[in-house]
Design a protein around this motif. Sequence first.
Motif, PDB file in Angstrom:
ATOM      1  N   PRO A 231       0.082 -17.509  -1.108  1.00 18.13           N
ATOM      2  CA  PRO A 231      -0.405 -16.514  -2.071  1.00 18.13           C
ATOM      3  C   PRO A 231       0.437 -15.247  -2.037  1.00 18.13           C
ATOM      4  O   PRO A 231       1.067 -14.941  -1.015  1.00 18.13           O
ATOM      5  N   ALA A 232       0.438 -14.515  -3.131  1.00 21.34           N
ATOM      6  CA  ALA A 232       1.183 -13.262  -3.194  1.00 21.34           C
ATOM      7  C   ALA A 232       0.480 -12.200  -2.350  1.00 21.34           C
ATOM      8  O   ALA A 232      -0.759 -12.096  -2.356  1.00 21.34           O
ATOM      9  N   LEU A 233       1.253 -11.434  -1.628  1.00 18.67           N
ATOM     10  CA  LEU A 233       0.705 -10.347  -0.835  1.00 18.67           C
ATOM     11  C   LEU A 233       0.354  -9.184  -1.757  1.00 18.67           C
ATOM     12  O   LEU A 233       1.184  -8.749  -2.551  1.00 18.67           O
ATOM     13  N   ASP A 234      -0.855  -8.683  -1.658  1.00 19.44           N
ATOM     14  CA  ASP A 234      -1.290  -7.549  -2.466  1.00 19.44           C
ATOM     15  C   ASP A 234      -0.334  -6.375  -2.255  1.00 19.44           C
ATOM     16  O   ASP A 234       0.047  -6.063  -1.124  1.00 19.44           O
ATOM     17  N   GLY A 235       0.048  -5.717  -3.352  1.00 17.26           N
ATOM     18  CA  GLY A 235       0.988  -4.617  -3.268  1.00 17.26           C
ATOM     19  C   GLY A 235       0.524  -3.485  -2.378  1.00 17.26           C
ATOM     20  O   GLY A 235       1.334  -2.798  -1.744  1.00 17.26           O
ATOM     21  N   LYS A 236      -0.800  -3.265  -2.304  1.00 16.61           N
ATOM     22  CA  LYS A 236      -1.331  -2.221  -1.431  1.00 16.61           C
ATOM     23  C   LYS A 236      -1.028  -2.527   0.032  1.00 16.61           C
ATOM     24  O   LYS A 236      -0.684  -1.630   0.811  1.00 16.61           O
ATOM     25  N   TYR A 237      -1.142  -3.798   0.388  1.00 19.14           N
ATOM     26  CA  TYR A 237      -0.862  -4.189   1.763  1.00 19.14           C
ATOM     27  C   TYR A 237       0.642  -4.129   2.048  1.00 19.14           C
ATOM     28  O   TYR A 237       1.062  -3.738   3.150  1.00 19.14           O
ATOM     29  N   ALA A 238       1.445  -4.531   1.066  1.00 18.91           N
ATOM     30  CA  ALA A 238       2.900  -4.474   1.244  1.00 18.91           C
ATOM     31  C   ALA A 238       3.370  -3.038   1.439  1.00 18.91           C
ATOM     32  O   ALA A 238       4.271  -2.761   2.237  1.00 18.91           O
ATOM     33  N   THR A 239       2.752  -2.099   0.712  1.00 20.01           N
ATOM     34  CA  THR A 239       3.075  -0.683   0.878  1.00 20.01           C
ATOM     35  C   THR A 239       2.654  -0.199   2.256  1.00 20.01           C
ATOM     36  O   THR A 239       3.382   0.533   2.933  1.00 20.01           O
ATOM     37  N   LEU A 240       1.475  -0.613   2.675  1.00 22.73           N
ATOM     38  CA  LEU A 240       0.962  -0.243   3.990  1.00 22.73           C
ATOM     39  C   LEU A 240       1.919  -0.675   5.094  1.00 22.73           C
ATOM     40  O   LEU A 240       2.146   0.044   6.075  1.00 22.73           O
TER      41      LEU A 240
ATOM     42  N   ASP B 255       7.405   0.368  -2.103  1.00 21.69           N
ATOM     43  CA  ASP B 255       7.330   1.809  -2.295  1.00 21.69           C
ATOM     44  C   ASP B 255       5.881   2.233  -2.502  1.00 21.69           C
ATOM     45  O   ASP B 255       4.986   1.404  -2.672  1.00 21.69           O
ATOM     46  N   ALA B 256       5.675   3.540  -2.560  1.00 18.27           N
ATOM     47  CA  ALA B 256       4.318   4.079  -2.643  1.00 18.27           C
ATOM     48  C   ALA B 256       3.591   3.695  -3.922  1.00 18.27           C
ATOM     49  O   ALA B 256       2.364   3.831  -4.008  1.00 18.27           O
ATOM     50  N   ASP B 257       4.327   3.202  -4.939  1.00 26.46           N
ATOM     51  CA  ASP B 257       3.658   2.802  -6.183  1.00 26.46           C
ATOM     52  C   ASP B 257       2.961   1.448  -6.066  1.00 26.46           C
ATOM     53  O   ASP B 257       2.325   0.984  -7.017  1.00 26.46           O
ATOM     54  N   ASN B 258       3.071   0.809  -4.910  1.00 29.48           N
ATOM     55  CA  ASN B 258       2.462  -0.506  -4.647  1.00 29.48           C
ATOM     56  C   ASN B 258       3.064  -1.625  -5.497  1.00 29.48           C
ATOM     57  O   ASN B 258       2.514  -2.721  -5.550  1.00 29.48           O
TER      58      ASN B 258
ATOM     59  N   VAL C 246       0.899   0.502  12.066  1.00 28.64           N
ATOM     60  CA  VAL C 246       0.671   0.742  10.638  1.00 28.64           C
ATOM     61  C   VAL C 246      -0.759   0.442  10.207  1.00 28.64           C
ATOM     62  O   VAL C 246      -1.188   0.890   9.133  1.00 28.64           O
ATOM     63  N   LEU C 247      -1.513  -0.283  11.023  1.00 25.47           N
ATOM     64  CA  LEU C 247      -2.853  -0.693  10.599  1.00 25.47           C
ATOM     65  C   LEU C 247      -3.984  -0.033  11.387  1.00 25.47           C
ATOM     66  O   LEU C 247      -5.104   0.070  10.884  1.00 25.47           O
ATOM     67  N   LEU C 248      -3.706   0.421  12.602  1.00 30.22           N
ATOM     68  CA  LEU C 248      -4.762   0.954  13.457  1.00 30.22           C
ATOM     69  C   LEU C 248      -4.544   2.431  13.780  1.00 30.22           C
ATOM     70  O   LEU C 248      -3.413   2.927  13.767  1.00 30.22           O
TER      71      LEU C 248
END
Length: 295
Positions: free
Chosen positions: A34-43, A48-51, A88-90
């Motif tokens: 599945p495609a990785l959600d742009g919000k997660y890729a930005t995280l 880039d910040a535009d997701n 980056v996550l915690l």
Amino acid sequence: MRNMKTLLRLMGAAALTTVAASSVVACGTQTKAPALDGKYATLLGWYDADNKTSKIAQELKKDDTAGKEKYSIEAVATLITATNFKNVLLTEGTAPDTGKFKAKDADAAAFLKDLGFTSGSTSAFYKAEEVTSITALSATVESTESGKIEANTGKNDFNVAAGTCQINIMDKATGDDPKSVKKYTIDTVKKDKLDVPAAVAAIVEKGNLALTPANNFKKDVKVLTSLPWADGKTKEKNLYDSLVKLIGDQKLVWSTTADGDAINKYPNDITTDVFLRVIFGEVKVVSFKVDKMPA
């Protein structure tokens, strides 16, 4: 050079699509991740910040391992492999909760849940064993699907449109039997310069080219002789054939540099500057600094 631009126009810029990565394992009935959600890729620092805009570049790679020499277009894995999932996550709690960790934000909590970590959130600490598992996470680029390849007439080279790559998030980077936690596909960014001329120049031994009329080297006339490869070696020839297969026959025009660097190879007249243009499958002499060719 005017001749070069004219020839490129006549040749056209036929585009090809290629799946090009030495690590590609896809075939048959393999299910696409599945495609990785742009919000997660930005995280994770991959967009880039535009997701929406990928930071994952593509490059022309060479595998010159004996027996399997080839070129491929692959995603640059540096950003992926350098990811520190814990950082980056915690976020760590303050005293007296030092050493305990919550999700950095709602997107981080949602992504961690997607990876199977559910004991915590933005308001609750994750269990110690889950923090340990999150800390151990690593990521690799498993395969690449490049975008369309087309001639870049402004640079006498090729560019490649945005493509995709498959990411494998692993439970650990090293040690015994690393296991996949989850796989995703993400976009790669377009590349406007593949540096194919440099790749060809590194393979062809220009010093062995005898640019003489006796060898059929005449202005704008196709040369029937083959390009010179190193004596007793097939690696260079195999790589060249691989590059032709990847890019497509009769699609590339280039001079020794973008400005038409000169190679002096006429005996008894070393002041005559001869410019080479290589088209996949043939070599042409395209320009002279004198009106009359030496005998």
